[in-house]
Design an enzyme around this catalytic site. Structure first.
Site, PDB file in Angstrom:
ATOM      1  CG  ASP A  33      -9.993   1.527   5.589  1.00  0.00           C
ATOM      2  OD1 ASP A  33     -10.931   1.780   4.808  1.00  0.00           O
ATOM      3  OD2 ASP A  33      -8.835   1.288   5.198  1.00  0.00           O
TER       4      ASP A  33
ATOM      5  N   GLY B 124       0.831  -1.186   0.000  1.00  0.00           N
ATOM      6  CA  GLY B 124       0.000   0.000   0.000  1.00  0.00           C
ATOM      7  C   GLY B 124       0.868   1.240   0.000  1.00  0.00           C
TER       8      GLY B 124
ATOM      9  CB  THR C 177       5.691  -3.842   1.454  1.00  0.00           C
ATOM     10  OG1 THR C 177       5.802  -2.729   0.562  1.00  0.00           O
ATOM     11  CG2 THR C 177       5.639  -5.130   0.640  1.00  0.00           C
TER      12      THR C 177
END
Length: 339
Positions: free
Chosen positions: A130, A16, A20
């Site tokens: 999220d 992202g 990682t």
């Protein structure tokens, strides 16, 4: 980079903007692990580094097997921090949905499973912020858990998670728009655990249909939604077997916070009850099952069936109600039923 600390790296799991994640192996404990490493372009940012470490500490504190657990923390020679987690090797809900929607009973069991995981997080006073299909891992079940099947949902990526007491003071909108509660999108700090309840409802809807209930590309799309709107009805998919599923998910995904389920475990109870009901009804229709080649219209065109290759759970597909089948036959032939 072949080794981090005592962990041998085997393959990259994902990457992202900030980190990682690698699959590795711990020779000392003889187990697979996941190693998350801060991206080198952020190594000099003390605020990003602290957020990265705060995620590791938070994950370590959550005492639940429904949340990925951290068990080691370290630093690379170049100063970048990393932390080591349990490896959950069943893939993600996002990967599953890439092949189409899940059968309805499975979708509701998994939605309930997610709601239980979120409830465990809330019990520790933490809001995830999220919850998306990409952050939901699948781990093999132990065979003794409710709902049958072969996998259970595990929450991952607590990079945006905050303690509930802190969440009310946040002033930045973060999250994934299609799964973000409207009050979270405003970025005024006016949200609580019910923002996660919204995301659970949205993910469950996506499991049923292959898409989020309100597809949003930007925060403005989230905020611009009609406050009185409900997710498109699931009746084209579930027909007469729909029961109260529409109502349950509409309440979970309500625009107004006060119209939503107050607790994730209450939503879990309702989803489990409906999953059980659908499973009990399915055997009565088993002799009518066939293959589907069309798609159903649920707001926008969605896939009404998915291939057997992506099936990871053991239950048969839910079939539509007998009256629909008989009516179709009387009209001149059997309608194709989702599988």
């Amino acid at each position: 980079m072949d080794v981090i600390g005592r962990y041998r790296l085997q393959s990259k799991i994902g990457a992202g903007a900030f980190a990682t994640v690698w699959r590795g192996y711990d020779d000392d404990l003889d187990v697979d692990v996941a190693v998350k490493v801060l991206a080198d372009n952020w190594a000099s940012r003390s605020d990003v580094r602290e957020r990265f470490l705060a995620e590791a500490r938070l994950m370590r504190r959550i005492a639940s097997d429904r949340v990925v657990r951290v068990f080691d923390l370290g630093e690379l020679p170049d100063g970048r921090p990393y932390f080591v987690m349990d490896y959950v090797g069943g893939g993600t809900i996002a990967g599953l949905l890439a092949e189409g929607p899940v059968d309805p009973a499975d979708a509701l069991w998994w939605g309930a499973d997610l709601a239980r995981a979120v409830a465990a997080l809330h019990a520790e006073g933490v809001v995830h912020r999220d919850i998306t299909p990409a952050n939901l891992l699948l781990r093999p079940a132990n065979g003794q858990e409710s709902g049958g099947g072969t996998h259970r949902i595990v929450l991952a990526d607590l990079g945006l998670a905050k303690r509930a007491a802190e969440a009310s003071g946040l002033t930045q909108a973060v999250g994934t728009p299609s799964y973000m509660a409207p009050e979270q999108g405003r970025g005024d700090g006016g949200f609580d655990e019910r923002a996660d309840v919204y995301a659970v409802g949205a993910v469950t809807y996506a499991l049923l249909t292959g898409r989020a209930p309100f597809v949003a590309a930007t925060i403005n799309d989230v905020l611009g939604r009609d406050p009185d709107s409900n997710p498109p009805s699931l009746r084209p998919l579930l027909h007469d077997a729909i029961g109260p599923v529409d109502e349950i998910l509409a309440r979970a995904c309500a625009y107004r916070v006060g119209d939503r389920w107050n607790r994730a475990d209450t939503l879990a109870d309702r989803l489990e009850a409906e999953a059980y009901r659908l499973e009990q009804e399915a055997p009565l229709l088993a002799s009518r099952r066939t293959t589907v080649g069309n798609v159903d219209e649920i707001g926008t065109t969605i896939a009404a069936a998915a291939g057997e290759s992506r099936r990871r759970r053991g239950r048969g597909w839910l079939l539509v109600a007998l009256p629909v089948v008989f009516a179709a036959a009387a009209a001149g032939g059997w309608f194709l039923l989702g599988r």
